[in-house]
Design a protein around this motif. Structure first.
Motif, PDB file in Angstrom:
ATOM      1  N   THR A   9      -4.862   6.696   1.003  1.00 14.21           N
ATOM      2  CA  THR A   9      -4.016   5.407   0.689  1.00 14.21           C
ATOM      3  C   THR A   9      -4.600   4.524  -0.424  1.00 14.21           C
ATOM      4  O   THR A   9      -5.826   4.444  -0.706  1.00 14.21           O
ATOM      5  N   THR A  10      -3.568   3.930  -1.174  1.00 13.67           N
ATOM      6  CA  THR A  10      -4.079   3.099  -2.275  1.00 13.67           C
ATOM      7  C   THR A  10      -4.738   1.826  -1.804  1.00 13.67           C
ATOM      8  O   THR A  10      -4.433   1.311  -0.634  1.00 13.67           O
ATOM      9  N   CYS A  57      -3.866  11.034   5.577  1.00 14.62           N
ATOM     10  CA  CYS A  57      -3.237  10.564   4.230  1.00 14.62           C
ATOM     11  C   CYS A  57      -4.366   9.862   3.338  1.00 14.62           C
ATOM     12  O   CYS A  57      -5.408   9.444   3.698  1.00 14.62           O
ATOM     13  N   ARG A 109       0.873  -1.197  -0.144  1.00 10.52           N
ATOM     14  CA  ARG A 109       0.041  -0.143  -0.023  1.00 10.52           C
ATOM     15  C   ARG A 109       0.924   1.222  -0.008  1.00 10.52           C
ATOM     16  O   ARG A 109       1.923   1.152   0.487  1.00 10.52           O
ATOM     17  N   TRP A 110       0.468   2.254  -0.720  1.00 10.00           N
ATOM     18  CA  TRP A 110       1.087   3.543  -0.717  1.00 10.00           C
ATOM     19  C   TRP A 110       0.180   4.537  -0.003  1.00 10.00           C
ATOM     20  O   TRP A 110      -0.751   4.762  -0.362  1.00 10.00           O
ATOM     21  N   LEU A 111       0.741   5.523   0.875  1.00  9.70           N
ATOM     22  CA  LEU A 111       0.103   6.333   1.635  1.00  9.70           C
ATOM     23  C   LEU A 111       0.666   7.607   1.154  1.00  9.70           C
ATOM     24  O   LEU A 111       2.186   7.825   1.346  1.00  9.70           O
ATOM     25  N   GLU A 122      -3.504   8.506   9.907  1.00 15.92           N
ATOM     26  CA  GLU A 122      -2.575   7.074  10.069  1.00 15.92           C
ATOM     27  C   GLU A 122      -2.100   7.103  11.306  1.00 15.92           C
ATOM     28  O   GLU A 122      -1.672   8.073  12.277  1.00 15.92           O
TER      29      GLU A 122
END
Length: 532
Positions: free
Chosen positions: A182-183, A180, A101-103, A165
């Motif tokens: 998140t993906t 954030c 996951r990218w944040l 987060e």
């Protein structure tokens, strides 16, 4: 040939493209939004600053040894940490499969785009990025439910949540945990059910919370140089905002700037798709692999559009379609057994580098459908400029913001829902839209929250475009989740907006509410000029 005009009127610079060549860009009122394909004097425009694709990178950010509960953490830029990073990456393994996951924190958008606020961001998961296949709307009867009780969701094909987060800033300079974007979980495992390998991330040049849209203009001064087209040296093509000059170092202070080129609106309109039918939408210019369909849909039998699509119970009959893109054709495939009406916008961008070798900035041509005029980046290819080179093109359109603002909870929601209407929300407010040319309306609405205590996490800062209804529970059945926001387009000039502060966000297990309370609802109502 389409009529494009740019220059300045008095000391105020402008760029305009007229819908009808018989109209004079100097005399048509700016309030006649439907008469323009582009109008820089309408400062409130639904610009998309960027669309980029995010995929997992397991080579650089290894998942080895990480778990879902304790993933490996990586931080961008190098040398930053959980309290100061612009991007946090979570990488882990489960049953021999890799996930990531990218944040994205506000610091990323400030560094990347010079944006001083948290922008409206949407993510869209590709069902199959090799065929650019994406999902339209659908009703989820299972994810939030157990056999006894839960909630059903109405989805719009994208996700737009800024959640706080854990351990992301409380011990750092911010002195509080940070929100954030998140993906979804990205994977390289083709054996996963509905594997997500690519996500499109859309960054609007608009605030996600209650910040005002920045006004980057200033007071005009006589003699300022506000327009310059210069092919010499590296070349510039600039039209400054009022009160700014062509030598201003900030690209955000310009109407047009060779280093600030937004994503494109390839097509807009409305189509009807029959039960299990297929409909094609054609664009004047080829689409890229960073293209998607934004939409509002309803069953043809329904009187008005609701966004997200209408649901009222566990027996809700969902709108459902997928779409793919190839060349200049976007194909919608209905998975629904009734006819649907779809209001649509096709957005496109490209991650390609700027082309080189050209000498022209103004380009006139005919694409076999009609004449067009293009303003492109100095030095870009005259024969094959890409979307990252094109600054203005008369085959494209723009999206004026017909109405925008913030509705405070609960003063701006005077109507209390009762009885059988509680599936809509707890309270309802109304906004009036100035729309003299009867453009199609495209509302975007989001719940904005008062931030909880500094150490809190898993709490919302803002949640956009989500609606859910509780089912199979004596206390909550037929009512909305606490983050539900619903827009009902009553007419070309009127929209009802529903919100639900105080309700739980889930009742699975037991009712649970957020610590953060609803501050209000941010809204943008885009007007859709017809595409050509």
């Amino acid at each position: 040939m389409p009529k494009l005009a740019w220059g300045r009127r008095g000391s105020v610079p402008f760029v305009k493209i007229m819908e009808d060549n018989a109209d004079d860009p100097l005399t048509v009122p700016n309030t006649d939004t439907g008469k323009f394909l582009w109008n820089s004097e309408n400062q409130k425009v639904g610009y998309i600053r960027d669309i980029f694709a995010q995929e997992a990178d397991f080579a650089t950010y290894s998942p080895s040894g990480g778990t879902g509960l304790s993933p490996n953490l990586y931080f961008i830029p190098s040398g930053s940490n959980k309290n100061t990073c612009q991007i946090m990456i979570k990488s882990w393994q489960n049953a021999g499969h890799n996930f990531q996951r990218w944040l994205y924190f506000q610091e990323f958008f400030t560094a990347q785009y010079g944006i001083a606020f948290f922008p409206l961001v949407e993510t869209r998961a590709a069902l199959d990025y090799t065929t650019t296949k994406y999902r339209g709307p659908w009703v989820d009867l299972f994810t939030g439910s157990t056999t006894s009780k839960g909630q059903v969701y109405s989805y719009i094909g994208s996700t737009s949540r800024a959640m706080i987060e854990i351990d992301s800033g409380f011990g750092g300079p911010a002195a509080r945990n940070r929100p954030c974007i998140t993906t979804p979980s990205l994977t390289n495992n083709s054996g996963e059910a509905d594997p997500i390998k690519r996500v499109l991330v859309t960054v609007f040049d608009l605030p996600m919370r209650d910040d005002a849209i920045p006004d980057n203009s200033a007071v005009p001064v006589s003699g300022q140089e506000v327009v310059r087209i210069d092919k010499q040296s590296s070349g510039i093509a600039r039209v400054a905002l009022p009160g700014r000059t062509v030598t201003d170092p900030n690209p955000n202070h310009f109407i047009l700037h060779e280093n600030r080129i937004p994503a494109k609106v390839m097509a807009t309109g409305q189509v009807t798709v029959g039960a299990f039918a297929t409909v094609n939408i054609t664009t004047r210019m080829p689409m890229t692999d960073v293209t998607y369909l934004d939409f509002i849909s309803k069953k043809t039998s329904e009187a008005t559009f609701w966004h997200p699509p209408y649901i009222d119970s566990i027996s809700a009959h969902g709108n459902d379609f997928t779409y793919t893109m190839s060349g200049t054709t976007l194909t919608i495939v209905s998975n629904c057994d009734v006819s649907m009406d779809i209001i649509y916008v096709v957005y496109a961008d490209t991650g390609d580098a700027h082309t080189t070798g050209g000498k022209k900035i103004f380009l006139k041509g005919n694409d076999g459908i009609g004449d067009f005029i293009q303003i492109k980046r100095p030095g870009s290819s005259d024969l094959a400029p890409n979307l990252n080179d094109i600054m203005v093109d008369t085959r494209l359109t723009y999206l004026p913001i017909l109405a925008e603002g913030f509705l405070n909870w609960s003063a701006d929601f005077p109507n209390v829902m009762a009885g059988g209407d509680r599936f809509k929300g707890v309270r309802m407010g109304n906004i009036t839209v100035a729309n003299p040319d009867g453009l199609l309306l495209f509302p975007k609405v989001g719940a904005v929250y008062n931030l909880p205590i500094a150490s809190d996490y898993n709490e919302p800062s803002a949640i956009w475009g989500e609606h859910a209804v509780f089912v199979n529970d004596a206390s909550w059945a037929g009512q909305t989740t606490g983050y539900s926001i619903w827009a009902n387009i009553l007419s070309p000039t009127s929209i009802d907006i529903y919100a639900s502060n105080g309700n739980p966000y889930t009742i699975v297990g037991s009712a649970a509410t957020y610590d953060a309370s609803l501050k209000g609802v941010r809204y943008y109502v885009l007007g859709l000029p017809p595409s050509h």
